[in-house]
Design a protein around this motif. Structure first.
Motif, short mmCIF file in Angstrom:
data_model
loop_
_atom_site.label_atom_id
_atom_site.label_comp_id
_atom_site.label_asym_id
_atom_site.label_seq_id
_atom_site.Cartn_x
_atom_site.Cartn_y
_atom_site.Cartn_z
N PHE A 189 0.82 -1.21 0.00
CA PHE A 189 0.00 0.00 0.00
C PHE A 189 0.86 1.27 0.00
O PHE A 189 0.35 2.36 -0.23
CB PHE A 189 -0.88 0.01 1.25
CG PHE A 189 -0.10 0.15 2.52
CD1 PHE A 189 0.15 1.41 3.05
CD2 PHE A 189 0.42 -0.96 3.17
CE1 PHE A 189 0.90 1.54 4.22
CE2 PHE A 189 1.16 -0.84 4.33
CZ PHE A 189 1.41 0.42 4.85
N ARG A 237 -0.12 5.24 -0.62
CA ARG A 237 -0.08 6.20 0.49
C ARG A 237 0.75 7.42 0.10
O ARG A 237 0.34 8.56 0.29
CB ARG A 237 0.55 5.52 1.72
CG ARG A 237 0.87 6.44 2.87
CD ARG A 237 1.81 5.77 3.86
NE ARG A 237 3.14 5.61 3.30
CZ ARG A 237 4.12 4.89 3.86
NH1 ARG A 237 3.90 4.24 4.97
NH2 ARG A 237 5.31 4.81 3.28
N VAL A 240 -1.15 9.61 -2.47
CA VAL A 240 -2.24 10.39 -1.88
C VAL A 240 -1.66 11.62 -1.16
O VAL A 240 -2.15 12.74 -1.30
CB VAL A 240 -3.06 9.53 -0.88
CG1 VAL A 240 -3.99 10.39 -0.05
CG2 VAL A 240 -3.85 8.46 -1.64
N PHE A 243 -9.17 8.15 -5.04
CA PHE A 243 -10.14 7.17 -4.51
C PHE A 243 -9.64 5.74 -4.72
O PHE A 243 -9.77 4.89 -3.84
CB PHE A 243 -11.49 7.40 -5.16
CG PHE A 243 -11.91 8.84 -5.14
CD1 PHE A 243 -12.12 9.49 -3.94
CD2 PHE A 243 -12.03 9.57 -6.32
CE1 PHE A 243 -12.47 10.84 -3.90
CE2 PHE A 243 -12.37 10.92 -6.29
CZ PHE A 243 -12.60 11.56 -5.08
N LYS A 260 -6.94 5.04 -2.25
CA LYS A 260 -7.44 4.80 -0.89
C LYS A 260 -8.08 3.41 -0.78
O LYS A 260 -8.04 2.80 0.29
CB LYS A 260 -8.43 5.90 -0.47
CG LYS A 260 -7.70 7.21 -0.17
CD LYS A 260 -8.63 8.30 0.30
CE LYS A 260 -7.81 9.58 0.55
NZ LYS A 260 -8.68 10.73 0.85
N ILE A 276 -5.07 1.22 -0.15
CA ILE A 276 -4.55 1.38 1.22
C ILE A 276 -5.48 0.70 2.22
O ILE A 276 -5.03 0.02 3.15
CB ILE A 276 -4.38 2.87 1.57
CG1 ILE A 276 -3.45 3.57 0.57
CG2 ILE A 276 -3.82 3.02 2.99
CD1 ILE A 276 -3.49 5.09 0.61
#
Lengths: 379, 399
Positions: free
Chosen positions: B318, B322, B325, B382, B385, B388
């Motif tokens: 992830f 991360r 983002v 989106f 996320k 993640i």
């Protein structure tokens, strides 16, 4: 570059977690919050046996001579377990300025009892303005012969009700720059002229009002030089900001974990609520923030341990505390909401974390204070 | 724990700074795009690629036999960080070549493919410039939904379909193309393959897409009966999706470090300008800059953490999401506060008679307008996320 904890540090962390889980489960936390003392002397004694109070103090004063990272790891576990008590004022706020600014005699006299868990200390800086800035210190200390006479009121002094000694900041002269003319004193809270009242806080932690009325303090009790107390307060500011950030990091991790777990268990519309994007993305935002906070705290602690100049550590410490303040508040509020109505009840632990938000923000400096400190470092 | 680079790594950092002083114009401004805005810019960018190659830096983490230096992830991180800070152009060879074509060929390619394609990229040659054909009109975030088909006929694949949002397609010699090789597969993730296409092949058409402020970075690419030898299949037929997933994290390792360098520079320029204008005396400007400064330090630490995990032999899952983002969030805040600091000057273009009034400040103007589109490249906020949530928090799939 190495992002791993040493095996000693792993041991410190796991020992601390186990100790706090066993000795101070949430029923005890709730009980201590309601009690007058606000801590359990028996737990305190065992903490001293583990060497926590002297973790980052030199061996010659009864310490373990570990580093700031070690201490941060312990504070992190205290935040996770919500362990109440005077560890923060005694160790984080008072032991380091004594070590850095105390005379040989003061260090010899004050530090071993701290390391041994025999002496409780607290820090009396904040006054009626509620400000962390130097201009907030209005309390007067006037030299009269061999003594200073202290008059004024200190507020939000943590665990002063149990303290054996206090560090008190007062104004000994007036200048144009409010950072000049401040002096830090070691004060016996049982001195004539001192009255201490418990303030009732929402979190149930013990904070006090101390009224000083013509309190006589010997000149030998100065910590550092007269009128030059600001560097002492600076050091206190930095150690408390860093270690409070570590404690808050532990708290947000616990809150995030319990909420993530809840979102996997709680079924609505036939599915775990954690499978809904509105819920999941909110948790992800918090998760990302917590990871960032963790390394700000660790690197700031590492810079102190590595003996880099205070200048190099200080913007990072301010960054850690500002971030901790933002993330702690947001995590608690969002996670209570993600729990739905049950998150709002006394029964759940999550509220205990949120009740600490305001004390956590105030101790070691609020967000705006630290954002300004970061900006100060640019010029 | 140890939060500092080795002396060797710090010396390498100085070497890069010397290179910047020697090779980039003194007024070189930060630009956002690897591909440049015009033919002249592209020619300059390629000239820097060549020089980076001569230094051995362009593909430093690759094995020596394919034009690399077998450099450590930490050395590559220093290079990426400085590249971002100084805006060194030409580090990507059309983005794809350096970042994922080479590393994926090492993981899944044949020896012949490695020897044919990798040295061209490593040499900074125009024939080493690649584009990547993943997105399609109906396969954006749901990229496994792609329709472009490759049907095997004897020793060839015949490709028909359309790609979109393809960066650098107008400059690339090769396309790293995701296609459907088995239209009857049970799930959409099966039946996907990666095929290398020569952009000079008959039947390939590139059509530029201009964005709303008039820049050309993206293209549509059409494939009409394009014939490609079967030797151009990368890895296993119909296993393309799984190959992509495996190489994805590694591909993005250095991105966060470059972004950090870039953002740190932009912040410094903003602070300098705001100070000069007396704007840091305004608490809302000062505090917003300080607040972004925190996230930029966080970005540094998380970028380093990703490289550290990889140096421990752990495949990132992830972490790149991360880091992306966070970067998008920082860029949004930097460009917004930057435009506020510029005030009315934020409206001006870089050209025209009033050029003397144009103030760029680390490229915030370009950033402000382009970010909206660029942030969806390589996965929207989106989608990131979702990744993640699943792989970082262990939550159930949410889409």
């Amino acid at each position: 570059m190495d992002f791993s904890l040493s095996s000693d540090q792993e041991l410190i962390r796991s020992t601390a977690r186990k100790f706090i889980e066993n000795e101070c489960p949430r029923e005890i936390v709730r009980e201590l919050n309601r009690s007058e003392k606000g801590y359990d002397p028996e737990i305190w004694r065992k903490m001293a046996e583990l060497g926590w109070m002297g973790l980052a103090l030199p061996e010659e004063y009864g310490g373990v001579e570990g580093g700031m990272i070690d201490l941060a790891l312990v504070m992190e576990e205290m935040g996770r377990g919500l362990l109440p008590g005077p560890f923060f004022p005694t160790v984080a706020a008072c032991s380091f300025p004594i070590l850095a600014f105390g005379t040989a005699e003061q260090k010899e006299r004050y530090l071993p009892p701290i390391a041994g868990g025999e002496a409780l200390w607290s820090l009396a800086v904040t006054e009626e303005s509620g400000s962390n800035e130097a201009s907030g210190i209005r309390m007067q200390a006037k030299a009269e012969g061999d003594v200073y006479i202290l008059d004024g009121i200190k507020l939000f002094v943590p665990y002063a009700n149990m303290a054996d000694s206090l560090l008190v900041a007062a104004r000994t002269s007036e200048g144009l720059n409010p950072r000049e003319g401040i002096t830090v004193f070691v004060v016996d809270p049982r001195s004539p002229g001192i009255e201490i009242d418990l303030l009732l806080t929402t979190a149930g932690d013990k904070q006090c009002e101390i009224r000083f009325s013509r309190v006589s303090v010997p000149k030998a009790n100065l910590l550092g030089e007269a009128d030059r107390g600001w560097p002492v307060l600076e050091l206190i500011q930095q150690r408390t900001a860093l270690l409070k950030s570590a404690e808050m990091l532990g708290g947000v991790q616990a809150v995030l974990e319990m909420t993530t777990e809840y979102s996997k268990q709680r079924i609505q519309f036939g599915a775990a609520i954690g499978s809904f994007q509105a819920v999941q993305h909110n948790l992800v935002d918090l998760f990302n923030e917590v990871q960032g906070l963790r390394y700000l705290v660790y690197e700031a602690a590492w810079r102190i341990d590595a003996g880099l100049s205070e200048l190099s550590a200080f913007p990072l410490i301010s960054m850690a505390k500002a971030k901790a303040n933002q993330v702690y508040q947001r995590t608690c509020v969002d996670c209570m909401k993600l729990h739905g109505a049950i998150g709002f009840t006394e029964e759940l632990d999550i509220g205990l974390y949120h009740l600490r938000t305001r004390a956590n923000l105030a101790l070691g400096g609020d967000t705006r204070f630290h954002l300004d400190r970061i900006a100060e470092s640019w010029s | 724990m140890e939060f500092r680079f080795s002396e060797q790594e710090e010396r390498f950092r100085e070497e890069i700074r010397d290179f910047v002083k020697a090779e980039l114009p003194p007024d070189w401004a930060l630009g956002m795009f690897e591909e440049g805005d015009s033919d002249e810019e592209w020619a300059f960018i390629m000239s820097i690629s060549k020089k980076l190659s001569q230094k051995g830096w362009l593909t430093m983490t690759w094995p020596r036999e394919y034009g690399g230096q077998g450099a450590s992830g930490w050395k590559a991180l220093v290079y990426a960080e400085e590249g971002g800070y100084w805006g060194i152009p030409g580090t990507g060879m059309g983005v794809s070549g350096v970042s994922w074509v080479g590393p994926s060929l090492i993981l899944f390619g044949t020896e012949e493919q490695r020897r044919k394609y990798m040295p061209l990229i490593a040499a900074g040659e125009p024939d080493g410039v690649w584009c990547t054909g993943y997105s399609e009109p109906n396969a954006g975030s749901d990229f496994a939904n792609l329709r472009t088909q490759a049907i095997r006929q004897g020793d060839e694949y015949v490709i028909n379909g359309q790609k979109i949002w393809t960066s650098a397609a107008h400059q690339a010699r090769w396309c790293w193309l995701a296609v459907r090789t088995d239209p009857k597969s049970r799930s959409k993730h099966e039946g996907i393959s990666i095929i290398i296409v020569d952009m000079k092949s008959p039947g390939v058409t590139v059509r530029p897409i201009r964005n709303y402020i008039g820049n050309h970075h993206f293209n549509e690419v059409f494939f009409d009966e394009v014939r490609v030898p079967v030797q151009n299949l990368v890895g296993e037929e119909n296993r393309g999706w799984y190959q992509l997933m495996r190489s994805l994290g590694y591909e993005r390792g250095g991105v966060a470090a470059r972004s950090y360098g870039h953002n740190k520079r932009v912040l410094e320029e903003l602070i300098r300008y705001a100070d000069g204008q007396g704007l840091t005396a305004r608490s809302e400007i000062r505090q917003e800059l300080a607040d972004v400064a925190i996230d930029i330090e966080v970005q540094r630490l998380l970028a380093y953490e990703t490289i550290w995990k990889m140096s421990q032999g752990k495949a990132p899952t992830f972490e790149p999401s991360r880091d992306k983002v966070l970067n998008d969030e920082i860029l949004k805040r930097l460009s917004t506060v930057g435009m506020d600091i510029l005030g009315p000057f934020s409206q001006l273009r870089r050209s025209g008679r009033a050029l003397k009034w144009f103030r760029d400040l680390g490229g915030v103007c370009s950033l402000y307008w382009n970010l909206i589109g660029m942030s969806s490249a390589a996965g929207t906020e989106f989608t990131q996320k979702n990744i993640i949530g699943q792989f970082g928090l262990g939550l159930p799939r949410s889409y």
